[in-house]
Design a protein around this motif. Structure first.
Motif, PDB file in Angstrom:
ATOM      1  N   VAL A 150     -46.962 -12.992 -39.973  1.00  0.00           N
ATOM      2  CA  VAL A 150     -47.860 -14.151 -40.109  1.00  0.00           C
ATOM      3  C   VAL A 150     -47.031 -15.404 -40.396  1.00  0.00           C
ATOM      4  CG1 VAL A 150     -49.653 -15.200 -41.558  1.00  0.00           C
ATOM      5  CG2 VAL A 150     -49.891 -12.828 -40.784  1.00  0.00           C
ATOM      6  N   LEU A 151     -46.104 -15.273 -41.343  1.00  0.00           N
ATOM      7  CA  LEU A 151     -45.235 -16.406 -41.665  1.00  0.00           C
ATOM      8  C   LEU A 151     -44.365 -16.776 -40.469  1.00  0.00           C
ATOM      9  CD1 LEU A 151     -44.204 -18.430 -43.744  1.00  0.00           C
ATOM     10  CD2 LEU A 151     -42.629 -16.659 -44.574  1.00  0.00           C
ATOM     11  N   PHE A 152     -43.850 -15.773 -39.779  1.00  0.00           N
ATOM     12  CA  PHE A 152     -43.051 -16.003 -38.572  1.00  0.00           C
ATOM     13  C   PHE A 152     -43.827 -16.826 -37.546  1.00  0.00           C
ATOM     14  CE2 PHE A 152     -42.478 -14.546 -34.184  1.00  0.00           C
ATOM     15  CZ  PHE A 152     -41.191 -14.997 -33.932  1.00  0.00           C
ATOM     16  N   CYS A 153     -45.079 -16.451 -37.307  1.00  0.00           N
ATOM     17  CA  CYS A 153     -45.898 -17.179 -36.320  1.00  0.00           C
ATOM     18  C   CYS A 153     -46.095 -18.637 -36.735  1.00  0.00           C
ATOM     19  CB  CYS A 153     -47.243 -16.485 -36.126  1.00  0.00           C
ATOM     20  SG  CYS A 153     -47.109 -14.901 -35.278  1.00  0.00           S
ATOM     21  N   CYS A 154     -46.373 -18.848 -37.999  1.00  0.00           N
ATOM     22  CA  CYS A 154     -46.539 -20.222 -38.497  1.00  0.00           C
ATOM     23  C   CYS A 154     -45.234 -21.006 -38.361  1.00  0.00           C
ATOM     24  CB  CYS A 154     -46.998 -20.213 -39.950  1.00  0.00           C
ATOM     25  SG  CYS A 154     -48.660 -19.548 -40.183  1.00  0.00           S
ATOM     26  N   ASN A 155     -44.125 -20.387 -38.754  1.00  0.00           N
ATOM     27  CA  ASN A 155     -42.820 -21.043 -38.657  1.00  0.00           C
ATOM     28  C   ASN A 155     -42.447 -21.344 -37.207  1.00  0.00           C
ATOM     29  OD1 ASN A 155     -42.392 -20.967 -41.437  1.00  0.00           O
ATOM     30  ND2 ASN A 155     -41.186 -19.092 -41.357  1.00  0.00           N
ATOM     31  N   THR A 156     -42.713 -20.396 -36.315  1.00  0.00           N
ATOM     32  CA  THR A 156     -42.369 -20.588 -34.904  1.00  0.00           C
ATOM     33  C   THR A 156     -43.197 -21.706 -34.286  1.00  0.00           C
ATOM     34  OG1 THR A 156     -41.717 -18.269 -34.713  1.00  0.00           O
ATOM     35  CG2 THR A 156     -42.156 -19.439 -32.663  1.00  0.00           C
ATOM     36  N   ALA A 157     -44.474 -21.733 -34.586  1.00  0.00           N
ATOM     37  CA  ALA A 157     -45.324 -22.811 -34.065  1.00  0.00           C
ATOM     38  C   ALA A 157     -44.850 -24.165 -34.583  1.00  0.00           C
ATOM     39  CB  ALA A 157     -46.785 -22.564 -34.460  1.00  0.00           C
ATOM     40  N   PHE A 158     -44.609 -24.230 -35.887  1.00  0.00           N
ATOM     41  CA  PHE A 158     -44.113 -25.466 -36.489  1.00  0.00           C
ATOM     42  C   PHE A 158     -42.797 -25.898 -35.842  1.00  0.00           C
ATOM     43  CE2 PHE A 158     -41.141 -27.261 -39.619  1.00  0.00           C
ATOM     44  CZ  PHE A 158     -41.794 -28.446 -39.940  1.00  0.00           C
ATOM     45  N   SER A 159     -41.854 -24.982 -35.758  1.00  0.00           N
ATOM     46  CA  SER A 159     -40.536 -25.285 -35.209  1.00  0.00           C
ATOM     47  C   SER A 159     -40.613 -25.732 -33.751  1.00  0.00           C
ATOM     48  CB  SER A 159     -39.639 -24.045 -35.329  1.00  0.00           C
ATOM     49  OG  SER A 159     -38.401 -24.261 -34.731  1.00  0.00           O
ATOM     50  N   THR A 160     -41.390 -25.020 -32.970  1.00  0.00           N
ATOM     51  CA  THR A 160     -41.499 -25.344 -31.547  1.00  0.00           C
ATOM     52  C   THR A 160     -42.098 -26.726 -31.335  1.00  0.00           C
ATOM     53  OG1 THR A 160     -41.686 -22.999 -31.009  1.00  0.00           O
ATOM     54  CG2 THR A 160     -42.431 -24.556 -29.334  1.00  0.00           C
ATOM     55  N   VAL A 161     -43.152 -27.037 -32.058  1.00  0.00           N
ATOM     56  CA  VAL A 161     -43.783 -28.360 -31.922  1.00  0.00           C
ATOM     57  C   VAL A 161     -42.807 -29.458 -32.344  1.00  0.00           C
ATOM     58  CG1 VAL A 161     -45.607 -29.869 -32.844  1.00  0.00           C
ATOM     59  CG2 VAL A 161     -46.156 -27.538 -32.124  1.00  0.00           C
ATOM     60  N   VAL A 162     -42.151 -29.274 -33.492  1.00  0.00           N
ATOM     61  CA  VAL A 162     -41.233 -30.309 -33.987  1.00  0.00           C
ATOM     62  C   VAL A 162     -40.068 -30.521 -33.020  1.00  0.00           C
ATOM     63  CG1 VAL A 162     -39.616 -30.902 -35.836  1.00  0.00           C
ATOM     64  CG2 VAL A 162     -41.889 -30.040 -36.406  1.00  0.00           C
ATOM     65  N   VAL A 163     -39.456 -29.422 -32.561  1.00  0.00           N
ATOM     66  CA  VAL A 163     -38.325 -29.556 -31.628  1.00  0.00           C
ATOM     67  C   VAL A 163     -38.779 -30.213 -30.333  1.00  0.00           C
ATOM     68  CG1 VAL A 163     -36.643 -28.285 -30.223  1.00  0.00           C
ATOM     69  CG2 VAL A 163     -36.999 -27.638 -32.598  1.00  0.00           C
ATOM     70  N   ASP A 164     -39.918 -29.796 -29.808  1.00  0.00           N
ATOM     71  CA  ASP A 164     -40.427 -30.362 -28.559  1.00  0.00           C
ATOM     72  C   ASP A 164     -40.700 -31.860 -28.697  1.00  0.00           C
ATOM     73  OD1 ASP A 164     -41.178 -30.004 -25.823  1.00  0.00           O
ATOM     74  OD2 ASP A 164     -43.289 -30.103 -26.438  1.00  0.00           O
ATOM     75  N   VAL A 165     -41.326 -32.261 -29.794  1.00  0.00           N
ATOM     76  CA  VAL A 165     -41.626 -33.680 -30.026  1.00  0.00           C
ATOM     77  C   VAL A 165     -40.333 -34.481 -30.169  1.00  0.00           C
ATOM     78  CG1 VAL A 165     -42.584 -35.307 -31.723  1.00  0.00           C
ATOM     79  CG2 VAL A 165     -43.924 -33.323 -30.984  1.00  0.00           C
ATOM     80  N   LEU A 166     -39.393 -33.963 -30.953  1.00  0.00           N
ATOM     81  CA  LEU A 166     -38.145 -34.697 -31.191  1.00  0.00           C
ATOM     82  C   LEU A 166     -37.289 -34.812 -29.936  1.00  0.00           C
ATOM     83  CD1 LEU A 166     -37.208 -33.356 -34.742  1.00  0.00           C
ATOM     84  CD2 LEU A 166     -38.188 -35.577 -34.157  1.00  0.00           C
ATOM     85  N   GLY A 213     -38.461 -34.629 -26.895  1.00  0.00           N
ATOM     86  CA  GLY A 213     -39.244 -35.519 -26.030  1.00  0.00           C
ATOM     87  C   GLY A 213     -39.094 -36.984 -26.393  1.00  0.00           C
ATOM     88  N   ALA A 214     -38.830 -37.248 -27.671  1.00  0.00           N
ATOM     89  CA  ALA A 214     -38.634 -38.625 -28.137  1.00  0.00           C
ATOM     90  C   ALA A 214     -37.202 -39.106 -27.922  1.00  0.00           C
ATOM     91  CB  ALA A 214     -39.003 -38.728 -29.612  1.00  0.00           C
ATOM     92  N   GLY A 215     -36.362 -38.225 -27.375  1.00  0.00           N
ATOM     93  CA  GLY A 215     -35.007 -38.633 -27.049  1.00  0.00           C
ATOM     94  C   GLY A 215     -33.929 -38.173 -28.014  1.00  0.00           C
ATOM     95  N   LEU A 216     -34.301 -37.425 -29.049  1.00  0.00           N
ATOM     96  CA  LEU A 216     -33.305 -36.922 -29.997  1.00  0.00           C
ATOM     97  C   LEU A 216     -32.558 -35.757 -29.362  1.00  0.00           C
ATOM     98  CD1 LEU A 216     -32.328 -37.411 -32.937  1.00  0.00           C
ATOM     99  CD2 LEU A 216     -33.944 -35.647 -33.644  1.00  0.00           C
TER     100      LEU A 216
END
Length: 133
Positions: free
Chosen positions: A84-100, A102-105
């Motif tokens: 359960v924690l893994f799923c939450c962490n993976t979703a969080f990580s994937t969204v943050v990495v994708d956004v960053l 995508g923003a050029g980082l």
């Protein structure tokens, strides 16, 4: 300081050191895997992140359960909570990495930010919830 509190403090310190060793190795697996898949293999950000995170997570669960926390908790209970924690962490990580990214980082920097966040809250949750005996 009372003897009981001193022992508890030593236990937390020892677990913290082991957690950092296991976490550092897991981070190398995750970070290196992500970069290999994203930069060298040409996979997209999400697929690279999820695959690297899964590989690191398998290593991390086994090592933290047996080495860091020496858990005697029911394995199925720990595994379910960990997943359960893994799923939450993976979703969080994937969204943050994708956004960053995508923003050029740079992906090299973007991946480190969610990894640092997850590292901090996982120690507390592993100790108090997931591997609690």
């Amino acid at each position: 300081m009372q003897l009981g509190k001193l022992r508890q403090s030593s236990s937390i310190t020892g677990q913290g050191i082991k957690y950092l060793l296991v976490g550092g190795t897991s981070a190398l697996i995750e970070y290196g895997g992500f970069q290999l898949l994203f930069l060298l293999a040409g996979w997209n950000v999400a697929a690279s992140n999820i695959t690297a995170t899964v590989a690191a997570t398998v290593f991390n669960f086994a090592s933290n359960r047996s080495f860091t926390f020496n858990s005697t908790a029911r394995p199925v209970r720990s595994a379910v909570l960990y997943l359960v924690l893994f799923c939450c962490n993976t979703a969080f990580s994937t969204v943050v990495v994708d956004v960053l990214v995508g923003a050029g980082l740079s992906s090299l920097i973007a991946k480190l930010i969610p990894m640092a966040c997850v590292t901090c809250w996982n120690f507390v949750l592993y100790r108090k919830v997931v591997f609690r005996s």
